[in-house]
Design a protein around this motif. Structure first.
Motif, PDB file in Angstrom:
ATOM      1  N   ILE B  15       1.049  -1.223   0.015  1.00  0.00           N
ATOM      2  CA  ILE B  15      -0.011  -0.228  -0.459  1.00  0.00           C
ATOM      3  C   ILE B  15       1.124   1.292   0.298  1.00  0.00           C
ATOM      4  O   ILE B  15       2.121   1.384   0.568  1.00  0.00           O
ATOM      5  CB  ILE B  15      -0.920   0.078   1.219  1.00  0.00           C
ATOM      6  N   THR B  21       4.600   0.250   1.420  1.00  0.00           N
ATOM      7  CA  THR B  21       4.702  -0.572   2.415  1.00  0.00           C
ATOM      8  C   THR B  21       3.996  -1.643   2.661  1.00  0.00           C
ATOM      9  O   THR B  21       3.016  -1.270   1.846  1.00  0.00           O
ATOM     10  CB  THR B  21       4.887   0.414   3.843  1.00  0.00           C
ATOM     11  N   LEU B  22       4.434  -2.579   3.190  1.00  0.00           N
ATOM     12  CA  LEU B  22       3.273  -3.950   2.886  1.00  0.00           C
ATOM     13  C   LEU B  22       2.319  -4.384   3.935  1.00  0.00           C
ATOM     14  O   LEU B  22       2.644  -3.544   5.686  1.00  0.00           O
ATOM     15  CB  LEU B  22       4.093  -5.080   3.455  1.00  0.00           C
ATOM     16  N   LYS B  23       1.407  -4.332   3.526  1.00  0.00           N
ATOM     17  CA  LYS B  23       0.462  -5.118   4.332  1.00  0.00           C
ATOM     18  C   LYS B  23      -0.364  -6.605   4.255  1.00  0.00           C
ATOM     19  O   LYS B  23      -1.080  -6.712   3.188  1.00  0.00           O
ATOM     20  CB  LYS B  23      -0.416  -4.222   4.219  1.00  0.00           C
ATOM     21  N   ILE B  24      -0.694  -7.014   5.327  1.00  0.00           N
ATOM     22  CA  ILE B  24      -1.114  -8.394   5.447  1.00  0.00           C
ATOM     23  C   ILE B  24      -2.301  -8.580   6.595  1.00  0.00           C
ATOM     24  O   ILE B  24      -2.300  -8.103   6.940  1.00  0.00           O
ATOM     25  CB  ILE B  24       0.162  -9.402   5.372  1.00  0.00           C
ATOM     26  N   VAL B  25      -3.677  -8.339   5.179  1.00  0.00           N
ATOM     27  CA  VAL B  25      -4.451  -9.127   6.381  1.00  0.00           C
ATOM     28  C   VAL B  25      -5.605  -9.290   5.917  1.00  0.00           C
ATOM     29  O   VAL B  25      -5.400  -9.572   4.651  1.00  0.00           O
ATOM     30  CB  VAL B  25      -5.073  -7.510   6.750  1.00  0.00           C
TER      31      VAL B  25
END
Lengths: 261, 426
Positions: B15, B21-25
């Protein structure tokens, strides 16, 4: 009860608890910066944060929407309970509308009805006036009990100095490291002076980027000790960890330093 | 209004709130009219729902440098070979085999080869492809793109620099790739003038081997990057491939101008430069990746790059799984000048992969990108969606029958190889 983990690590360091400024919350002296746990699943990251609190008494967590770490923090809250943590988060907003939107999103994503510390994020030199409307939003949220303490983070000594006497700013996060890196302007000496002033005025003071966002990790002891020499002006050391081994190592160094103070 | 709900998956995406930055959701994704309309929790069910519980959802891969025809014609001929023995003749030999095939085969036969390559691409999760090809292939790619849904930008090598056709759904206009032997200053000046059109973009293939670099220096008296800098071509609308040689100053030039760089596996592994710029996140270059003329898919490429990086002598400042994932998604999109691809974010195109993690090789499952890159394969990609259209589901490609494709392509390859043998190339 003796845990197996105690057998392996009989001298696991535990974080000191400190008062975060005059009237601020009690927090762990080491704050878990969550920027580096975004590559793991929320459940793994959440268990990391829960274990940091349980095993090392590092229960102060720093996050924000930009880091991407909300999912991991949310899981930590589900695992260990909301009251186990003190959570700081931030908004980059420069308008009132954006600040409200950010706060709504923060509460939604974290699944909590309050934030311990809400900060304006990375206020740049000469930009304080732009951040006034979002600051008002944070203060209103504080009045409603949604945010308990209001603060500001900056990489600029100019801004740190300007806010060190603002009564509405209770907490100040600043960049400080041995190399003077990651500053938006000015020098590390100017930042030290601003920090001293802020601390004298009762602000809760927290240093960021103590390891230069990873640049100084190869020389950990020296980098940390350099920052620790200013411990009289610093309440909290916010460090980004990707594992509890890193946390334990840094915490041991910090505790060792203070044992000699 | 086409709507598709992907429910309960674990989303992994970059994002860009203030920086990447990386987002894992965990979440649901609603696709509408080919775009990501909404991402959230417990979205209302739709008529078409993909149950993604226990699955990893990734953005579709962008393969930013591909020679699909060559990848089929060369399959089995170059793996494990000491390509250094072919020296300067390697690119000639590759292009000779391709030339022979193009002259010996009918358009239908060439199409069968492209179809086979396309099946491999889609199977492996490539949703956008930048294809460098012959003029004859451009029209075929357009046809296959419409038929299968894959996004293809097909560029043919032409030293006279005609403007390329606008590819479907894309507003940018490609110039190049211009062969290195045609990099005279006056030609580069023409490219510079053509870049006045706001939508124009340039693709250049850099000299790759030491021998090629030496030949370039002899000819132009400078290095390729400095040559492009002198021509005022470096910039965000220039994409360069095979960029393996860049000193500190050249890295600075690339970084400050925002030039896009596509990396493929070095052709000559014995020349893997120790200071290869793609080994260092600190160079802060805008990287994308491509399969080039090799067979194998994006996950294979990323795993290979991940392993090669560990051969470097430095212990820190190495590209890791998230960096490679970035290069295969956002990096690739940026190399193509696309701001609507490469992320799972509302408003972006609905190009998604559903990755099955319920297999022993992915357990324990704590680091999704490491799992995908180091332990994953095309067979883990059970669903591929392009622009909201399902092109692979349950492991099978829609509209591309494996047996038919393989049979037709195999016949065409045997024919092409036969001609190559007669001409002494094979």
């Amino acid at each position: 009860m003796t845990r197996i983990s105690d057998t392996f690590f009989p001298s696991r360091p535990r974080a000191t608890r400190v008062q975060f400024g005059r009237g601020g919350p009690e927090v762990s002296q080491v704050c878990f910066g969550t920027e580096h746990i975004v590559t793991c699943t929320p459940s793994f990251g959440g268990s990391l944060l829960a274990d940091a609190a349980d095993l090392y008494d590092v229960f102060f967590i720093d996050t924000d929407m930009v880091y991407g770490s909300h999912p991991q923090v949310t899981q930590a809250i589900r695992t260990a309970g909301r009251s186990r943590f003190v959570i700081s988060t931030k908004t980059y907003a420069k308008t009132e509308q954006q600040a409200r939107k950010d706060l709504d999103r923060i509460f939604y994503e974290l699944g909590t009805d309050y934030i311990d510390i809400g900060l304006l994020h990375r206020v740049r030199p000469g930009a304080m006036d732009e951040h006034r409307p979002p600051l008002e939003v944070l203060l209103q949220a504080k009045e409603r009990g949604l945010i308990r303490h209001v603060g500001l983070s900056t990489h600029s000594p100019e801004i740190a100095a300007a806010t060190s006497s603002m009564p509405e700013i209770e907490i100040l996060y600043v960049t400080l490291n041995r190399e003077g890196s990651r500053l938006d302007s000015g020098s590390r000496e100017e930042m030290q002076q601003a920090l001293t002033e802020a601390h004298r005025n009762g602000k809760g003071t927290c240093v960021l980027k103590t390891l230069g966002r990873g640049d100084l990790v190869h020389d950990l002891k020296t980098a940390l000790e350099w920052v620790l020499q200013f411990h009289e002006q610093i309440d909290v050391y916010c460090i980004g960890f990707s594992s509890l081994a890193e946390l334990g190592e840094d915490l041991a160094l910090i505790n060792h330093y203070f044992s000699g103070v | 209004m086409d709507r598709l709900l992907i429910k309960g998956g674990l989303l992994a995406t970059f994002i860009n709130e203030a920086y990447e930055t990386l987002k894992i959701v965990e979440g649901d994704i609603l696709l509408q009219d080919g775009f990501i309309a909404e991402i959230g929790k417990d979205l209302k069910d739709e008529e078409t729902v993909i149950d993604a519980r226990g699955k990893l959802i990734l953005p579709g891969f962008v393969n930013a440098h591909s020679h699909s025809l060559a990848s089929i014609l060369l399959k089995g001929l170059i793996e494990g070979q000491n390509l250094g023995r072919l020296g300067d003749s390697l690119p000639l030999r590759i292009s000779k085999i391709t030339e022979i095939a193009l002259s010996a085969l009918s358009l239908e036969e060439i199409e069968s080869l492209l179809r086979l390559a396309l099946a491999e691409r889609l199977d492996g999760g490539t949703t956008t492809l930048l294809e460098q090809c012959s003029p004859e292939e451009v029209a075929l790619w357009k046809k296959l793109s419409v038929e299968t849904g894959i996004r293809v930008e097909a560029l043919s090598v032409d030293p006279d620099l005609p403007a390329q056709e606008k590819s479907r759904g894309n507003e940018s206009r490609w110039i190049g790739p211009l062969p290195v032997e045609n990099w005279e200053p006056d030609r580069l000046k023409k490219i510079r003038e053509a870049l006045r059109l706001p939508e124009a973009r340039v693709m250049m293939n850099m000299p790759e081997t030491h021998a090629e670099m030496e030949a370039f220096r002899k000819r132009f008296g400078t290095t390729p990057i400095r040559h492009l800098s002198d021509a005022d071509l470096l910039g965000p609308r220039l994409t360069i491939s095979h960029c393996l040689h860049a000193d500190q100053e050249e890295q600075r030039l690339l970084r400050e101008t925002g030039t896009r760089i596509v990396h493929c596996r070095p052709t000559l592994m014995e020349e893997l430069p120790e200071a290869s710029l793609w080994l260092r996140p600190s160079s802060r270059l805008l990287l994308a990746v491509g399969t080039d003329f090799r067979s194998g898919e994006m996950l294979d490429l990323l795993r290979e790059l991940a392993l090669l990086i560990n051969l470097g002598t430095q212990t820190t400042d190495k590209l890791k799984a998230p960096d490679l994932f970035y290069a295969a998604t956002i990096g690739g999109a940026r190399a193509l000048g696309r701001e609507d691809l490469g992320r799972i974010v509302e408003g972006y195109r609905g190009d998604l992969l559903v990755f099955d993690t319920m297999h022993p090789r992915h357990r324990p499952f704590a680091f999704p990108l490491i799992s995908a890159i180091h332990h994953g394969s095309s067979s883990d990609i059970e669903t591929v969606i392009i622009g909201g259209r399902i092109v692979k589901q349950g492991g099978s490609l829609s509209g591309l029958q494996h047996e038919t494709i393989m049979g037709e392509a195999e016949e065409a390859v045997w024919k092409a190889w036969g001609h190559c043998r007669k001409l002494g190339v094979l």
